[in-house]
Design a protein around this motif. Structure first.
Motif: not given
Length: 394
Positions: A2-26
């Motif tokens: 699987e290859i994703y080349c539609d990043n002008a539509a949307t991008t994968a969430v950066d792992p550091e971003v996921v880490k930053a938002i996790l406390p606000y989910l818990t």
């Protein structure tokens, strides 16, 4: 594969971003409008996020407002300016995002505004001389021109437009959805009244965006109730999205030069590989061939139409995600309003490849091989059909 080349539509969430938002989910789940410790902790996170974004863009914190994304932000800017300043004339282009064009069309249909479309050259670039002529002829004007085109990647000289807007006392709104996090901004040095961004275009979460409203303006909110965002947008804030938005933009700025170098390398390699193909008839749309006049992450290509089916679907069947703006007669109605505005008879299939920092040269080589295979099979099938038709006729 699987290859994703539609990043002008949307991008994968950066792992550091996921880490930053996790406390606000818990643990940090308080309502920022609450006065107790749980609410204050979250409210501080929103204030810190606003400060981060303002600092990166050269804006004041009271000029940044959080919304659901660029579509809402564009609507707020256009509707707010038209109503607050009784705008009767708007200058835009035919290759703007539909969030702009359709919003303006509503006001035009109601008889509130007249729309002038600035001329574009053969590559989709704004004719600044024509823009100035329109400004001279039409006082009390709102200009709405995007910074980076989402389909062909063209970069517009918004600094020059800002100068013209100031000279002719016009209000300038620019859709920067595709350029935030990729190109530098200093809003203290450039004349812009409204500017927008969406987190999911630069590896942040979906459903979070912002609008910059120059502090000299005061527009009415259209979401009322609660007084959040300094009264500009009612409703409990999307804390997870806001924190993720700020972190994603911070990361984008931290690695901007490295990422842009990587994307330019991908773009040059991909274009060179397509140039070497023996398919014939491949061309590039707008300025997307250039790493100087267009965004490094976008390549818009016009391919010869296949005899059966379309290239985007066939690539999808191979696990390759790209975007289409097809114009071949065998693909039905629709297509791209951007391509149609530039090319009068686009008798080719339009495919947009858009990259991110996570894409590799190896992936692009796989895509090129897949394209070769698809056209080879198409020619074989076309030859079979021709022979069959010939035999039946005989």
């Amino acid at each position: 594969m699987e290859i994703y080349c539609d990043n002008a539509a949307t991008t994968a969430v950066d792992p550091e971003v996921v880490k930053a938002i996790l406390p606000y989910l818990t643990s940090n789940y308080g309502n920022p409008s609450s006065s107790h410790w749980a609410g204050r902790k979250v409210k501080e996170a929103i204030a810190s996020s606003r400060q981060t974004i303002a600092g990166l863009l050269g804006a004041d914190t009271n000029e940044i407002f959080f919304v659901s994304g660029a579509t809402e932000a564009n609507n707020l800017a256009l509707s707010g300016a038209i109503n607050a300043y009784e705008i009767s004339h708007v200058i835009t282009s035919k290759i703007e995002h539909k969030a702009v064009l359709q919003t303006l069309a509503v006001y035009e249909k109601a008889g509130d505004i007249e729309i002038s479309f600035v001329k574009l050259d053969d590559f989709g670039n704004v004719d600044l001389k024509h823009l100035e002529n329109l400004l001279k002829a039409n006082p009390q004007t709102l200009i709405s021109l995007m910074h980076g085109n989402n389909e062909i990647g063209n970069i517009t000289d918004i600094a020059a437009i800002g100068v013209l807007a100031k000279q002719y006392n016009a209000i300038f709104h620019t859709d920067t959805t595709q350029t935030i996090g990729k190109l530098p901004f200093n809003l203290k040095e450039i004349n812009i009244d409204f500017l927008v961004g969406s987190a999911h275009k630069f590896h942040g979460p979906k459903g979070a965006g912002f609008i910059y409203i120059n502090k000299k303006h005061k527009i009415k909110p259209y979401i009322i109730g609660g007084g959040q965002e300094n009264g500009q947008r009612g409703g409990t804030e999307n804390v997870i999205g806001i924190v993720g938005l700020a972190k994603a933009l911070e990361l984008s700025y931290r690695s901007k030069e490295v990422v842009q170098t990587h994307l330019a390398k991908l773009k040059k390699h991909f274009i060179s590989s397509l140039d070497d193909l023996t398919i014939g008839g491949i061309t590039f749309n707008g300025e997307s061939r250039s790493v100087h006049k267009s965004l490094n992450n976008i390549v818009s290509v016009a391919f010869p139409c296949l005899s059966s089916g379309n290239l985007v679907s066939k690539l999808d069947n191979l696990g390759i995600a790209v975007s289409g703006g097809s114009a071949c007669s065998n693909l039905g109605s629709g297509g791209s309003h951007v391509i149609s505005a530039i090319y009068k008879n686009p008798d080719k299939e339009i495919v947009r490849f858009s990259f991110s920092k996570f894409n590799t040269i190896e992936e692009l080589d796989f895509i090129v091989k897949a394209i070769i295979s698809i056209y080879q099979k198409d020619r074989i099938e076309e030859a079979k059909d021709y022979v069959q038709t010939f035999n039946l006729a005989s």
